[in-house]
Motif scaffolding. Structure first.
Motif, PDB file in Angstrom:
ATOM      1  N   HIS A  88       0.179   1.694  -2.499  1.00 16.40           N
ATOM      2  CA  HIS A  88      -0.466   0.388  -2.777  1.00 16.40           C
ATOM      3  C   HIS A  88      -0.437  -0.588  -1.703  1.00 16.40           C
ATOM      4  O   HIS A  88      -1.310  -1.065  -1.365  1.00 16.40           O
ATOM      5  CB  HIS A  88       0.370  -0.211  -4.078  1.00 16.40           C
ATOM      6  CG  HIS A  88      -0.187  -1.507  -4.699  1.00 16.40           C
ATOM      7  ND1 HIS A  88      -0.866  -1.658  -5.631  1.00 16.40           N
ATOM      8  CD2 HIS A  88      -0.018  -2.679  -4.170  1.00 16.40           C
ATOM      9  CE1 HIS A  88      -1.229  -2.852  -5.778  1.00 16.40           C
ATOM     10  NE2 HIS A  88      -0.610  -3.582  -4.735  1.00 16.40           N
ATOM     11  N   ASN A  89       0.921  -0.753  -1.267  1.00 17.81           N
ATOM     12  CA  ASN A  89       1.010  -1.603  -0.193  1.00 17.81           C
ATOM     13  C   ASN A  89       0.235  -1.270   1.099  1.00 17.81           C
ATOM     14  O   ASN A  89      -0.044  -2.133   1.909  1.00 17.81           O
ATOM     15  CB  ASN A  89       2.612  -1.730  -0.108  1.00 17.81           C
ATOM     16  CG  ASN A  89       3.339  -2.540  -1.015  1.00 17.81           C
ATOM     17  OD1 ASN A  89       2.755  -3.365  -1.608  1.00 17.81           O
ATOM     18  ND2 ASN A  89       4.516  -2.264  -0.997  1.00 17.81           N
ATOM     19  N   ALA A  90       0.033   0.027   1.268  1.00 18.43           N
ATOM     20  CA  ALA A  90      -0.830   0.487   2.658  1.00 18.43           C
ATOM     21  C   ALA A  90      -2.126  -0.067   2.418  1.00 18.43           C
ATOM     22  O   ALA A  90      -2.582  -0.486   3.369  1.00 18.43           O
ATOM     23  CB  ALA A  90      -0.528   1.878   2.650  1.00 18.43           C
ATOM     24  N   VAL A  91      -2.723   0.068   1.173  1.00 22.38           N
ATOM     25  CA  VAL A  91      -4.247  -0.321   1.149  1.00 22.38           C
ATOM     26  C   VAL A  91      -3.854  -2.282   1.196  1.00 22.38           C
ATOM     27  O   VAL A  91      -5.041  -2.654   1.724  1.00 22.38           O
ATOM     28  CB  VAL A  91      -4.698  -0.230  -0.439  1.00 22.38           C
ATOM     29  CG1 VAL A  91      -5.979  -0.696  -0.607  1.00 22.38           C
ATOM     30  CG2 VAL A  91      -4.742   1.560  -0.463  1.00 22.38           C
ATOM     31  N   GLN A 112     -10.095   2.276   2.057  1.00 24.40           N
ATOM     32  CA  GLN A 112     -10.073   0.860   1.631  1.00 24.40           C
ATOM     33  C   GLN A 112      -8.768   0.164   2.226  1.00 24.40           C
ATOM     34  O   GLN A 112      -7.563   0.732   2.595  1.00 24.40           O
ATOM     35  CB  GLN A 112      -9.746   0.951  -0.104  1.00 24.40           C
ATOM     36  CG  GLN A 112     -10.730   1.598  -0.892  1.00 24.40           C
ATOM     37  CD  GLN A 112     -12.007   0.478  -0.893  1.00 24.40           C
ATOM     38  OE1 GLN A 112     -11.858  -0.569  -1.424  1.00 24.40           O
ATOM     39  NE2 GLN A 112     -13.128   1.069  -0.507  1.00 24.40           N
ATOM     40  N   GLY A 113      -8.782  -1.215   2.548  1.00 25.57           N
ATOM     41  CA  GLY A 113      -7.848  -1.987   3.205  1.00 25.57           C
ATOM     42  C   GLY A 113      -8.324  -2.778   4.368  1.00 25.57           C
ATOM     43  O   GLY A 113      -9.539  -2.252   5.026  1.00 25.57           O
ATOM     44  N   SER A 158       3.422  -5.240 -10.735  1.00 30.01           N
ATOM     45  CA  SER A 158       2.558  -5.604  -9.463  1.00 30.01           C
ATOM     46  C   SER A 158       3.234  -5.398  -8.315  1.00 30.01           C
ATOM     47  O   SER A 158       4.258  -6.263  -8.008  1.00 30.01           O
ATOM     48  CB  SER A 158       1.979  -6.783  -9.715  1.00 30.01           C
ATOM     49  OG  SER A 158       1.512  -7.428  -8.393  1.00 30.01           O
ATOM     50  N   PRO A 159       3.057  -4.713  -7.233  1.00 28.78           N
ATOM     51  CA  PRO A 159       3.795  -4.385  -6.043  1.00 28.78           C
ATOM     52  C   PRO A 159       3.748  -5.737  -5.260  1.00 28.78           C
ATOM     53  O   PRO A 159       4.529  -6.233  -4.693  1.00 28.78           O
ATOM     54  CB  PRO A 159       3.389  -3.306  -5.329  1.00 28.78           C
ATOM     55  CG  PRO A 159       2.799  -2.513  -6.439  1.00 28.78           C
ATOM     56  CD  PRO A 159       2.205  -3.361  -7.421  1.00 28.78           C
ATOM     57  N   THR A 160       2.319  -6.486  -5.408  1.00 30.02           N
ATOM     58  CA  THR A 160       2.309  -7.550  -4.366  1.00 30.02           C
ATOM     59  C   THR A 160       2.973  -9.126  -5.052  1.00 30.02           C
ATOM     60  O   THR A 160       3.518  -9.519  -4.249  1.00 30.02           O
ATOM     61  CB  THR A 160       0.681  -7.826  -4.347  1.00 30.02           C
ATOM     62  OG1 THR A 160      -0.028  -6.543  -4.013  1.00 30.02           O
ATOM     63  CG2 THR A 160       0.363  -8.936  -3.456  1.00 30.02           C
ATOM     64  N   LEU A 161       2.791  -8.959  -6.163  1.00 27.51           N
ATOM     65  CA  LEU A 161       3.484 -10.115  -6.743  1.00 27.51           C
ATOM     66  C   LEU A 161       5.007 -10.019  -7.010  1.00 27.51           C
ATOM     67  O   LEU A 161       5.766 -10.908  -7.201  1.00 27.51           O
ATOM     68  CB  LEU A 161       2.872 -10.621  -8.187  1.00 27.51           C
ATOM     69  CG  LEU A 161       1.548 -11.387  -8.091  1.00 27.51           C
ATOM     70  CD1 LEU A 161       0.176 -10.737  -7.366  1.00 27.51           C
ATOM     71  CD2 LEU A 161       1.124 -11.943  -9.521  1.00 27.51           C
ATOM     72  N   GLY A 162       5.727  -8.681  -7.395  1.00 20.03           N
ATOM     73  CA  GLY A 162       6.916  -8.558  -7.371  1.00 20.03           C
ATOM     74  C   GLY A 162       7.331  -8.839  -8.896  1.00 20.03           C
ATOM     75  O   GLY A 162       8.406  -8.851  -9.145  1.00 20.03           O
ATOM     76  N   LYS A 163       6.209  -8.818  -9.801  1.00 20.37           N
ATOM     77  CA  LYS A 163       6.706  -8.830 -11.206  1.00 20.37           C
ATOM     78  C   LYS A 163       5.750  -7.920 -12.178  1.00 20.37           C
ATOM     79  O   LYS A 163       4.529  -7.695 -11.716  1.00 20.37           O
ATOM     80  CB  LYS A 163       6.465 -10.346 -11.664  1.00 20.37           C
ATOM     81  CG  LYS A 163       7.327 -11.398 -10.873  1.00 20.37           C
ATOM     82  CD  LYS A 163       6.901 -12.779 -11.360  1.00 20.37           C
ATOM     83  CE  LYS A 163       7.833 -14.036 -10.674  1.00 20.37           C
ATOM     84  NZ  LYS A 163       7.291 -15.159 -10.670  1.00 20.37           N
ATOM     85  N   PRO A 164       5.846  -7.819 -13.273  1.00 21.76           N
ATOM     86  CA  PRO A 164       5.149  -7.145 -14.146  1.00 21.76           C
ATOM     87  C   PRO A 164       3.856  -8.154 -14.504  1.00 21.76           C
ATOM     88  O   PRO A 164       3.939  -9.409 -14.604  1.00 21.76           O
ATOM     89  CB  PRO A 164       5.729  -6.939 -15.365  1.00 21.76           C
ATOM     90  CG  PRO A 164       7.034  -6.868 -14.951  1.00 21.76           C
ATOM     91  CD  PRO A 164       7.127  -7.821 -14.007  1.00 21.76           C
TER      92      PRO A 164
END
Length: 371
Positions: free
Chosen positions: A40-43, A151-152, A324-330
């Motif tokens: 996820h973070n790679a994209v 993608q990215g 959510s890996p980006t937000l750090g929250k569900p």
């Protein structure tokens, strides 16, 4: 008797990379290669490489191809320029969503309709059933294509290393024929991640050559192979609907907050017009429920089907949820009663196995890339 899952042209390669495979819409597909979070973070920060060969390609040709698609679908396909693409939907007579689609105009009288894997046969049957009376032909081309996606934010640089096609001139939702790493391809600037990227339609026999070339070109840019699991969290953060979750035959495009794809002003009749006109009026006067975003205050993850609650009553239902890996929250998408749909609505929670966990109501999407 169960049917063996279909395999993409890259099946052996995925297994050699150690992918965890899963059945998805009758296909054996890579769920992840290593860490879903890393993929996820790679994209989001570099680039990811996906095999999307399970998607369903249907070609429509003939002098009345545009008129037929205008009748069969809710969008105005006749106004799509050569080399451009359009997001649209196919609905039932009652307005219920059969599938969401991307339609590419490949030539003066040639279009490619791309359906979701689980609905490809249903869409093919619907189009075939609607083409009578039009000078047009519907062709099942699902076996004619493999589909790879880069993608990215690093995807343009990676693609420029393997093609001399005019990528700078290729706009979002457009496609052009070209050669990528020596392979003939339709290069489309589309995707389902919320990032810039490209989808490459190629003959199945060329898929492995292209995958390896993209992997090599992408190595200096941090590209890694990515599975369906991170594709789901990426599209969820970007607020993109998934058929069977945010979109179903029980909902019209107006119920889903996507009434903009319905073009009443186009010439001629189209399937579902009357029902959709009524749905548009309902949505304008008193929408029953609206699609919103929910961000957890705690750590528990909501899943599809969990009730959304407020004041001790059920006010909606989660359609998709994940960390959510980006937000750090569900986070979650949910349909909730209109009275609770405004961002910041008080007292909203999700019933997670009997416990009402507090959630913040937010507008979608959760994440939007910086242009």
């Amino acid at each position: 008797m169960s049917t063996a899952p279909r395999l993409t042209a890259l099946d052996a390669l995925h297994r050699s990379l150690g992918a965890t495979m899963t059945d998805f819409a009758g296909w054996d597909m890579p769920l992840r290669y290593a860490s879903e979070r890393d993929e996820h973070n790679a994209v989001r920060t570099r680039a990811g490489l996906f095999d999307l060969s399970h998607m369903g390609e249907i070609t429509v040709t003939g002098p009345e191809a545009a008129a037929f698609l205008n009748y069969a679908l809710v969008g105005n396909i006749a106004t799509v320029g050569n080399g451009r693409a359009r997001y649209t939907m196919i609905v039932q007579e009652d307005g219920g969503i059969v599938d969401d689609l991307i339609v590419y105009r490949l030539g003066e009288t040639e279009y490619m309709v791309v359906a979701n894997a689980g609905n490809a046969q249903i869409v093919l049957d619907a189009l075939t059933g609607r083409v009578g009376g039009f000078d047009a032909e519907v062709r099942d081309d699902r076996d004619a294509y493999a589909l790879l996606a880069v993608q990215g934010p690093e995807s343009p640089a990676i693609m420029k290393a393997v093609t001399d096609a005019d990528l700078d001139g290729l706009k979002y939702y457009a496609g052009l024929p070209g050669t990528v790493a020596g392979v003939p391809a339709l290069i489309a600037r589309t995707g389902y991640t919320g990032e810039d990227g490209f989808e490459l339609f190629v003959a199945p026999e060329h898929a492995e050559q292209l995958w390896r070339a993209l992997t090599e070109a992408g190595a200096p840019h941090g590209l890694i192979p990515c599975g369906l699991s991170c594709r789901d969290t990426l599209r969820l953060e970007a607020g993109m609907p998934l058929y069977g979750h945010e979109l179903t035959t029980a909902l019209t495009p107006f119920d889903a907050g996507l009434g903009r794809v319905v073009k009443f002003e186009k010439e001629g009749d189209f399937v579902g017009r009357e029902a959709l006109r009524a749905a548009a009026e309902r949505a304008e006067s008193a929408p029953p429920r609206k699609l919103v975003g929910l961000i957890a205050e705690g750590r528990r993850v909501p899943r599809a089907g969990f009730p959304v609650v407020a004041d001790g009553k059920v006010i909606g239902e989660v359609t998709s949820g994940a960390p959510s890996p980006t937000l750090g929250k569900p986070i979650a998408m949910a349909y909730v009663d209109a009275a609770f749909a405004a961002p910041g609505s008080e007292g909203v929670g999700v019933d997670i196995r009997g416990t009402h966990e507090p959630y913040e109501v937010v507008a979608l999407p959760f994440y939007k890339r910086q242009k």
